[in-house]
Write a protein that holds these residues in place. Structure first.
Motif, PDB file in Angstrom:
ATOM      1  N   HIS A  86     -13.324  -7.410  21.806  1.00  0.00           N
ATOM      2  CA  HIS A  86     -13.295  -8.275  20.622  1.00  0.00           C
ATOM      3  C   HIS A  86     -12.064  -8.037  19.747  1.00  0.00           C
ATOM      4  CE1 HIS A  86     -17.200 -10.374  20.719  1.00  0.00           C
ATOM      5  NE2 HIS A  86     -17.615  -9.309  21.373  1.00  0.00           N
ATOM      6  N   ILE A  87     -10.908  -8.000  20.368  1.00  0.00           N
ATOM      7  CA  ILE A  87      -9.660  -7.886  19.611  1.00  0.00           C
ATOM      8  C   ILE A  87      -9.348  -9.228  18.946  1.00  0.00           C
ATOM      9  CG2 ILE A  87      -7.153  -7.536  19.893  1.00  0.00           C
ATOM     10  CD1 ILE A  87      -9.015  -5.040  20.212  1.00  0.00           C
ATOM     11  N   PHE A  88      -8.792  -9.205  17.732  1.00  0.00           N
ATOM     12  CA  PHE A  88      -8.332 -10.451  17.101  1.00  0.00           C
ATOM     13  C   PHE A  88      -7.002 -10.820  17.759  1.00  0.00           C
ATOM     14  CE2 PHE A  88     -10.606  -8.093  13.704  1.00  0.00           C
ATOM     15  CZ  PHE A  88     -11.720  -8.908  13.650  1.00  0.00           C
ATOM     16  N   PRO A  89      -6.964 -11.889  18.549  1.00  0.00           N
ATOM     17  CA  PRO A  89      -5.805 -12.107  19.412  1.00  0.00           C
ATOM     18  C   PRO A  89      -4.513 -12.414  18.671  1.00  0.00           C
ATOM     19  CG  PRO A  89      -7.328 -13.960  19.551  1.00  0.00           C
ATOM     20  CD  PRO A  89      -8.017 -12.898  18.755  1.00  0.00           C
ATOM     21  N   PHE A  90      -4.617 -13.097  17.514  1.00  0.00           N
ATOM     22  CA  PHE A  90      -3.391 -13.496  16.819  1.00  0.00           C
ATOM     23  C   PHE A  90      -3.101 -12.647  15.584  1.00  0.00           C
ATOM     24  CE2 PHE A  90      -5.115 -17.319  18.937  1.00  0.00           C
ATOM     25  CZ  PHE A  90      -4.160 -17.412  19.928  1.00  0.00           C
ATOM     26  N   LEU A  91      -3.783 -11.522  15.482  1.00  0.00           N
ATOM     27  CA  LEU A  91      -3.394 -10.536  14.476  1.00  0.00           C
ATOM     28  C   LEU A  91      -2.600  -9.452  15.192  1.00  0.00           C
ATOM     29  CD1 LEU A  91      -6.589  -9.949  12.260  1.00  0.00           C
ATOM     30  CD2 LEU A  91      -4.678 -11.503  11.877  1.00  0.00           C
ATOM     31  N   GLU A  95      -2.552  -5.120  11.976  1.00  0.00           N
ATOM     32  CA  GLU A  95      -3.505  -5.944  11.216  1.00  0.00           C
ATOM     33  C   GLU A  95      -4.915  -5.772  11.762  1.00  0.00           C
ATOM     34  OE1 GLU A  95      -0.782  -9.707   9.671  1.00  0.00           O
ATOM     35  OE2 GLU A  95      -1.503  -9.693  11.733  1.00  0.00           O
ATOM     36  N   VAL A  99      -8.150  -4.449   9.453  1.00  0.00           N
ATOM     37  CA  VAL A  99      -9.423  -5.119   9.185  1.00  0.00           C
ATOM     38  C   VAL A  99     -10.534  -4.074   9.044  1.00  0.00           C
ATOM     39  CG1 VAL A  99     -11.142  -6.758  10.046  1.00  0.00           C
ATOM     40  CG2 VAL A  99      -8.728  -7.233  10.366  1.00  0.00           C
ATOM     41  N   ARG A 149      -9.826   0.746  15.717  1.00  0.00           N
ATOM     42  CA  ARG A 149     -10.393  -0.013  14.597  1.00  0.00           C
ATOM     43  C   ARG A 149     -11.668   0.640  14.101  1.00  0.00           C
ATOM     44  NH1 ARG A 149     -10.690  -6.249  16.536  1.00  0.00           N
ATOM     45  NH2 ARG A 149     -12.473  -5.297  17.526  1.00  0.00           N
TER      46      ARG A 149
ATOM     47  N   LEU B 165      -6.572 -11.377   4.958  1.00  0.00           N
ATOM     48  CA  LEU B 165      -6.677 -10.771   6.292  1.00  0.00           C
ATOM     49  C   LEU B 165      -8.086 -10.997   6.852  1.00  0.00           C
ATOM     50  CD1 LEU B 165      -5.388  -8.970   8.504  1.00  0.00           C
ATOM     51  CD2 LEU B 165      -6.296  -6.982   7.280  1.00  0.00           C
ATOM     52  N   MET B 172     -10.975 -15.839  13.803  1.00  0.00           N
ATOM     53  CA  MET B 172     -10.744 -15.527  15.224  1.00  0.00           C
ATOM     54  C   MET B 172     -11.985 -14.975  15.913  1.00  0.00           C
ATOM     55  SD  MET B 172      -6.975 -13.834  15.022  1.00  0.00           S
ATOM     56  CE  MET B 172      -5.883 -14.484  13.770  1.00  0.00           C
ATOM     57  N   ASP B 173     -12.758 -14.149  15.216  1.00  0.00           N
ATOM     58  CA  ASP B 173     -13.898 -13.524  15.875  1.00  0.00           C
ATOM     59  C   ASP B 173     -14.880 -13.014  14.813  1.00  0.00           C
ATOM     60  OD1 ASP B 173     -15.696 -11.870  17.294  1.00  0.00           O
ATOM     61  OD2 ASP B 173     -14.167 -11.370  18.783  1.00  0.00           O
TER      62      ASP B 173
END
Ligand code: ATP
Ligand code: MG
Lengths: 236, 291
Positions: A86-91, A95, A99, A149, B165, B172-173
């Protein structure tokens, strides 16, 4: 520290958990092993209140957290590194890590910087990639980022859902060594694994799950020596 | 030659309004992860708030813009309460239906309460410059400045603040965000309100630029913002801004060749063409939601 009592989860007419009870004591590493579809992830998702419970309760440090919202559970001290990363792909990598500060109740500028340094120290590759989008990382790097994370949240207890999934053996070793290290920092750990060998090697106690039930429990040693566990999960 | 330059200038000016509403729309779609139907009505309410500020309270344009912003923000909170919060665990179609319902109520309610007639909005900034035969209205420049300031503010907010942020992370998720301690509900409320507020401002500009507001103006406005956002990639904010400006230019060029009756048809044609040729839009990223 964590008490799960008679937990039930249904997805429509599929029953995933049929009354699961177990506990994790302070500073323990407890593992839940079981084959695909046994209900391991559903257990963690129900603890974090992402999956809806159709029955049962979850207590953390004596407090009933069954109906807290997910973010409140994290802030109460239970971090969760989910299956599938569950990585934020466009961060960017950094970043993504930042989170995690949202769930950190002790966060300040100084602790955030220190936590970030610690994560980069544990995973130098993440430091190298800090300005790259999360979605461009390899599978193994994404798994490290997911764990990193979780460390940014800096909770008292961490739930790991198959952290070794899809990683090369050498990295798996690193990850398991790291989990032990995190425990030595004073954290409590609930570890879901398919890699029962490794999991039982670092765990204090374990539970075996099958089709929504816990069918066996004991010390890690007992489980590793149990003939039925050995044949079903240890590949012996 | 001047004729074409003039068309370009008018197109960009008109496009700046579309850009603003498309940015709001893209923001809401990114954060909710689906298309909603209250959009046009939010623009209409913003337009009326600005209109009342200008005509009855006799405020200046700045207060009118703030009024549009605030009215749409509050409406955004109400929409969240009625359309989304009460149905959090339902399938996606639930939100489509609740937003269609609320949009219908708003449109009919506006006709009853605000009247069915077109209302005349007083002029602001009537002056103009002439540059090499091309006429540039002060209001046109003003609209571009408003677009620039609001986009820059939004960009800074998303880039520099923790809430910004979290907004991007949630878009996104949602599961991952929640497991890292982000209060997803709070972020949905804030993201939706910001998106609505930007639309409210675009409504005020729409009313001021065309000197009229109307209870049913939301239909065409909603289509324009949707077409612009699709052109830019649905949930990409810079894409929405570019898409809006382009739509404004296309419309004005189209009117040059056909007639002004074709104005709204052009948005539709562009929508269809983009969906056929490049469904991910100009700046769209395939297979993921984003803000
Ligand atoms: N969102 C869902 N909707 C419907 N069924 C689901 C959902 N999530 C899980 N299930 C079902 O619930 C059961 C338990 O799934 P779960 O993901 O908890 O298993 P698991 O033990 O984590 O398996 P794995 O080791 O493969 O990750 C499975 O039969 C699965 O198909
Ligand atoms: Mg699983």
């Amino acid at each position: 520290m964590l008490q799960v009592t008679d937990l039930r989860v249904d997805y429509g007419n599929i029953t995933a958990l049929r009354g699961v009870s177990f506990e994790v004591r302070e500073k323990e590493i407890v593992t839940i092993i079981g084959s695909n579809g046994a209900g391991k992830s559903s257990t963690l998702m129900a603890i974090s209140n992402i999956a809806r419970k159709s029955g049962g309760s979850v207590h953390f440090k004596g407090q009933d957290i069954s109906s807290l919202k997910p973010s409140a559970i994290v802030r109460a001290g239970i971090g969760h590194v989910p299956e599938g990363r569950h990585i934020f792909p466009f961060l960017t990598v950094q970043e993504n890590l930042m989170v995690g500060v949202s769930g950190n109740v002790r966060s300040s500028r100084a602790t955030t910087a220190a936590n970030l340094d610690r994560v980069y120290e544990l995973f130098p590759i993440l430091a190298e990639r800090r300005n790259q989008n999360g979605g461009t990382l390899s599978g193994g790097e994404q798994q490290m980022l997911a764990i990193g994370r979780g460390l940014m949240v800096d909770p008292e207890m961490l739930l790991f859902d198959e952290p070794s999934l899809g990683l090369a053996p050498i990295i798996v070793e690193t990850i398991f060594a790291l989990i032990q290290k995190i425990r030595d920092f004073g954290k409590t750990i609930l570890l879901i694994e398919q890699n029962a060998n490794m999991a039982l090697a670092i765990a204090d106690r374990g539970y075996v799950m099958e089709t929504g039930n816990i069918i066996l429990s004991g010390s890690a040693k007992e489980l590793a020596n149990n003939p039925s566990v050995a044949s079903a999960y240890l590949g012996i | 030659m001047n004729y074409y330059l003039q068309t370009l200038v008018d197109g960009i000016a008109q496009g700046s309004i579309y850009a603003l509403m498309a940015i709001g729309f893209a923001m809401i779609m990114g954060i909710l992860g689906l298309v909603t139907f209250t959009h046009g009505e939010v623009i209409m309410i913003g337009a009326f708030a600005g209109f009342y500020a200008l005509t009855f309270l006799k405020t200046g344009i700045f207060v009118a813009l703030v009024a549009g912003f605030a009215a749409a923000w509050i409406l955004g909170l109400v929409i969240e309460l009625i359309c989304y919060r009460r149905w959090p665990k339902g399938p996606d179609e639930t939100w489509l239906i609740t937003t269609i319902g609320v949009s219908t109520v708003l449109k009919s309610g506006a006709q009853i309460v605000l009247g069915t007639e077109q209302q005349l909005v007083p002029d602001v900034y009537t002056g103009f410059w002439t540059l090499g035969g091309v006429r540039i209205l002060h209001i046109q420049v003003f609209m571009l400045v408003v677009l620039f300031i609001l986009s820059a503010g939004l960009w800074l907010f998303l880039k520099k603040t923790r809430t910004g942020l979290e907004l991007k992370a949630v878009s996104m998720d949602k599961t991952a965000a929640a497991l890292l301690g982000v209060d997803v509900r709070r972020i949905l409320v804030i993201g939706n309100a910001i998106g609505c507020a930007l639309c409210g401002v675009s409504g005020v500009l729409l009313g001021v630029y065309y000197n009229s507001v109307h209870a049913v103006m939301g239909g065409s406005a909603g289509l324009k913002s949707f077409a612009s956002a699709v052109l830019g990639g649905l949930t990409s904010i810079p894409g929405a801004a570019i898409g809006g400006i382009l739509l404004g230019i296309f419309e004005n060029v189209g009117v040059l060749f056909f007639s002004s009756g074709w104005r709204d048809v052009i948005a539709f044609l562009i929508l269809i063409a983009v969906l056929l040729v490049r469904p991910s839009g100009l700046l769209g990223r395939k297979g993921a939601e984003k803000v």
